[in-house]
Design a protein around this motif. Structure first.
Motif, mmCIF file in Angstrom:
data_model
loop_
_atom_site.group_PDB
_atom_site.id
_atom_site.type_symbol
_atom_site.label_atom_id
_atom_site.label_comp_id
_atom_site.label_asym_id
_atom_site.label_seq_id
_atom_site.Cartn_x
_atom_site.Cartn_y
_atom_site.Cartn_z
ATOM 1 N N UNK A 16 1.532 21.046 34.827
ATOM 2 C CA UNK A 16 1.520 22.637 34.066
ATOM 3 C C UNK A 16 0.547 23.005 35.513
ATOM 4 N N UNK A 17 -0.826 23.714 35.424
ATOM 5 C CA UNK A 17 -1.366 24.269 36.741
ATOM 6 C C UNK A 17 -2.363 23.243 37.222
ATOM 7 N N UNK A 18 -2.674 22.281 36.982
ATOM 8 C CA UNK A 18 -3.601 21.279 37.422
ATOM 9 C C UNK A 18 -4.518 21.569 37.428
ATOM 10 N N UNK A 19 -5.186 20.707 37.543
ATOM 11 C CA UNK A 19 -6.627 20.839 37.521
ATOM 12 C C UNK A 19 -7.942 20.621 38.884
ATOM 13 N N UNK A 20 -8.228 22.322 38.481
ATOM 14 C CA UNK A 20 -8.439 23.396 39.434
ATOM 15 C C UNK A 20 -9.664 23.558 40.185
ATOM 16 N N UNK A 23 -12.258 18.324 40.923
ATOM 17 C CA UNK A 23 -11.933 17.456 41.915
ATOM 18 C C UNK A 23 -13.520 16.433 42.598
ATOM 19 N N UNK A 24 -14.718 17.679 41.609
ATOM 20 C CA UNK A 24 -16.192 16.910 41.935
ATOM 21 C C UNK A 24 -16.255 15.844 41.193
ATOM 22 N N UNK A 25 -15.359 14.970 40.549
ATOM 23 C CA UNK A 25 -15.287 14.148 39.945
ATOM 24 C C UNK A 25 -14.412 12.919 41.058
ATOM 25 N N UNK A 26 -13.630 13.250 41.761
ATOM 26 C CA UNK A 26 -12.706 13.218 41.834
ATOM 27 C C UNK A 26 -11.523 12.814 41.927
ATOM 28 N N UNK A 27 -11.443 13.377 41.558
ATOM 29 C CA UNK A 27 -9.765 13.821 40.657
ATOM 30 C C UNK A 27 -8.858 14.898 41.295
ATOM 31 N N UNK A 28 -7.759 14.987 42.140
ATOM 32 C CA UNK A 28 -6.926 15.216 42.518
ATOM 33 C C UNK A 28 -6.800 16.471 41.352
ATOM 34 N N UNK A 29 -6.600 17.673 42.162
ATOM 35 C CA UNK A 29 -5.867 18.770 41.229
ATOM 36 C C UNK A 29 -4.203 18.736 40.486
ATOM 37 N N UNK A 30 -3.263 17.742 40.978
ATOM 38 C CA UNK A 30 -2.090 17.501 40.558
ATOM 39 C C UNK A 30 -1.936 18.311 40.336
ATOM 40 N N UNK A 31 -0.486 18.663 39.151
ATOM 41 C CA UNK A 31 0.453 19.396 38.977
ATOM 42 C C UNK A 31 1.690 20.067 39.639
ATOM 43 N N UNK A 32 1.980 20.884 39.322
ATOM 44 C CA UNK A 32 3.248 21.381 40.043
ATOM 45 C C UNK A 32 3.110 21.180 41.347
ATOM 46 N N UNK A 33 3.665 20.878 42.123
ATOM 47 C CA UNK A 33 3.546 21.139 43.697
ATOM 48 C C UNK A 33 4.427 21.909 44.232
ATOM 49 N N UNK A 34 5.137 22.583 43.693
ATOM 50 C CA UNK A 34 6.082 24.225 44.137
ATOM 51 C C UNK A 34 5.745 25.014 42.906
ATOM 52 N N UNK A 35 4.125 25.417 42.823
ATOM 53 C CA UNK A 35 3.934 26.048 41.902
ATOM 54 C C UNK A 35 5.092 27.756 41.720
ATOM 55 N N UNK A 36 5.615 27.797 42.644
ATOM 56 C CA UNK A 36 5.872 29.247 42.428
ATOM 57 C C UNK A 36 6.842 28.886 41.848
ATOM 58 N N UNK A 37 8.054 27.506 41.871
ATOM 59 C CA UNK A 37 9.305 27.300 41.124
ATOM 60 C C UNK A 37 9.152 26.766 40.119
#
Lengths: 304, 223
Positions: A16-20, A23-37
């Protein structure tokens, strides 16, 4: 019960849209790499824009539908078929109970999104249901039963036409002035070169091969980084951080890909050519706004 | 403080020292701007990520410049965490002792006699970068060849840093000990340690380790 995973593919994962905001916990955003698609795929099957979808990369999975489903594959032009014949990326379809969906390879680009009406189900972690691991054989991907009206994006839509040569717009990185030869702009070798994406590219980053760039002599301490940050390693090669990239980094940062071009970054395939062109912050912001407005307009039109 | 662009995604605040950076990060988390998406500190720098749909870089930088950064209440808000550490399980304790020229007990007493600040979290989820090591323990080089697997809970050190592996990972730091506690739990969205907090290690033996294994770090509120 929903989809049974018969073959997992190279790297298929629920996104989904990931964890924006963590990041302060060291967790990458993740989620859809190509958000528009991802968003446009959801629009085509009548989903809210944040519905959980299956991102597929390079070689997709084989899935068996346990019940009727209305779905679409949107993004890179993967070869997709069911027991009844081949399907077209960008056009919705219905699966019958017991039918097998095969997502093969793609001649261009890297990623596409399998969106089902109602979305996949997943457990929320730090505000997102994006999976921490790719799917695996034998797993069940839960989603509701659905049927729907067949609809199609314009098949010459820009999101479905992918290239093998990319030009990404960049802003200066925080250590740009410390690179030898970068007195006024980027080092000439960066600005004028054609880079090639290597096989070591993945969701964490696109690793480029090009003429080695002389790096600043001084060590720098780690600082926050984000998707699009271009780090130059000790051997003078560049890595563009991706959506699963680390949250802090200690390599010198030469440049930063603008937000409007991050979806393109997610479609760069090993072997593709990559060039960088500088722009201003005003241009970057205008590009972001017009891209966002365009995406919204399509979402509205396609989900109507 | 200096304010710099991190592309079109964040304003990077470059601070005079780590304390100023921690105070700025705490202040922004405590009293966020409406357009603020995320705050990430690492050492002297704090990235303030903004939502480009709500604000432009110039407006974000202006708002940050005009902000009142001298809030003493926020400055004192960091937690202190006590992390039990079994030094008998330190795979490289002997190597560290030899390198710094102290005996094992002196190495242990020095490592757990210092209160460290959390200057960054990264490498893997929840991994706290703690600093700075007192001089006698500083500058132990990385292993010549990194271990393919460092177990979760391993307490490592290198240069002026010490830190705790929160997941099993390949790693090149020298391992001085191991904590039985979980310092974070990603699947449960549980992250008790933030930059600006402080960490102190407490020596435990192997039977304490076995007893505490798998428990969560207890949370103590600032006194």
């Amino acid at each position: 019960m929903s989809f049974a995973v018969l073959a997992a593919g190279v790297e298929s994962r629920l996104v989904d849209a990931g964890r924006t905001s963590t990041r302060g916990f060291g967790v990458p955003i993740g989620g859809a790499a190509d958000r528009r698609s991802w968003r446009l795929g959801n629009a085509l099957v009548g989903n809210a824009s944040d519905a959980l979808a299956l991102e597929v990369a390079l070689a997709g999975p084989t899935l068996r539908a346990e019940h009727a489903m209305h779905a679409v594959v949107f993004g890179a032009p993967f070869v997709v078929s069911t027991d009844r014949g081949s399907l077209v990326v960008g056009k919705t379809f219905d699966l019958e109970p017991g039918e097998t969906l095969r997502i093969g390879g793609t001649p261009a680009g890297v990623r596409a999104y399998l969106c089902v009406h109602g979305g996949f189900e997943g457990r929320e972690i730090l505000g997102s249901r994006s999976a921490l691991q790719p799917i695996h054989v034998g797993e069940t991907l839960a989603c509701a039963e659905s049927r729907g009206r067949i609809r199609s994006a314009p098949l010459d839509h820009p999101s479905l036409r992918l290239l093998d040569s990319w030009t990404l717009r960049v802003l200066p990185g925080l250590q740009r002035r410390q690179f030898p030869g970068a007195a006024r702009d980027f080092p000439p070798l960066f600005a004028a070169s054609v880079f090639r994406a290597t096989n070591a590219s993945n969701r964490m980053g696109v690793r480029l091969e090009g003429p080695p760039i002389a790096i600043p002599p001084d060590e720098i301490s780690s600082e926050p980084v984000c998707p699009g940050t271009i780090q130059t390693t000790r051997d003078g090669q560049c890595i563009v951080l991706g959506i699963d990239g680390q949250t802090i980094g200690g390599y010198p940062k030469l440049a930063q890909v603008i937000q409007a071009d991050l979806d393109a970054l997610a479609q760069i395939r090993p072997g593709d050519e990559v060039r960088f062109v500088s722009c201003s912050i005003q241009e970057a912001e205008a590009a972001f706004r017009s891209r966002e407005a365009e995406t919204r307009e399509w979402e509205t039109r396609w989900s109507a | 403080m200096e304010f710099l662009p991190l592309g079109d995604q964040a304003v990077m605040i470059a601070c005079r020292d780590e304390q100023e950076a921690s105070a700025a990060a705490l202040s922004l988390r405590h009293d966020p701007f409406a357009w603020q998406i995320d705050v990430v500190q690492a050492y002297l720098r704090v990235a303030v990520f903004y939502d480009l749909r709500r604000i432009r870089f110039q407006q974000a930088i202006d708002a940050l410049r005009e902000r009142n950064w001298t809030n003493e209440n926020v400055r004192a808000a960091g937690r202190i965490h006590v992390v039990p550490c079994c030094y008998e399980m330190g795979l490289d304790l002997e190597r560290i002792a030899q390198h710094v020229g102290l005996d094992r007990d002196a190495v242990i007493a020095t490592h757990c006699g210092t209160v460290y600040a959390v200057y960054a979290i990264g490498f893997c989820p929840g991994f706290p970068y703690l600093g700075y090591l007192p001089d006698p323990l500083a500058n132990v080089p990385r292993l010549a060849s990194p271990r393919l697997r460092v177990e979760a809970g391993s307490v490592g050190l290198t240069g002026r840093q010490t830190g705790v592996y929160t997941e099993a990972r390949p790693g090149g730091w020298s391992i001085i000990g191991r904590t039985p506690l979980l310092l974070c739990d990603l699947a449960e969205s549980w992250f008790p340690i933030r930059t600006g907090d402080r960490v102190k290690f407490e020596r435990i033996d192997e039977s304490d380790f076995a007893m505490l294994k798998g428990e969560r770090l207890p949370i103590r509120h600032p006194s």
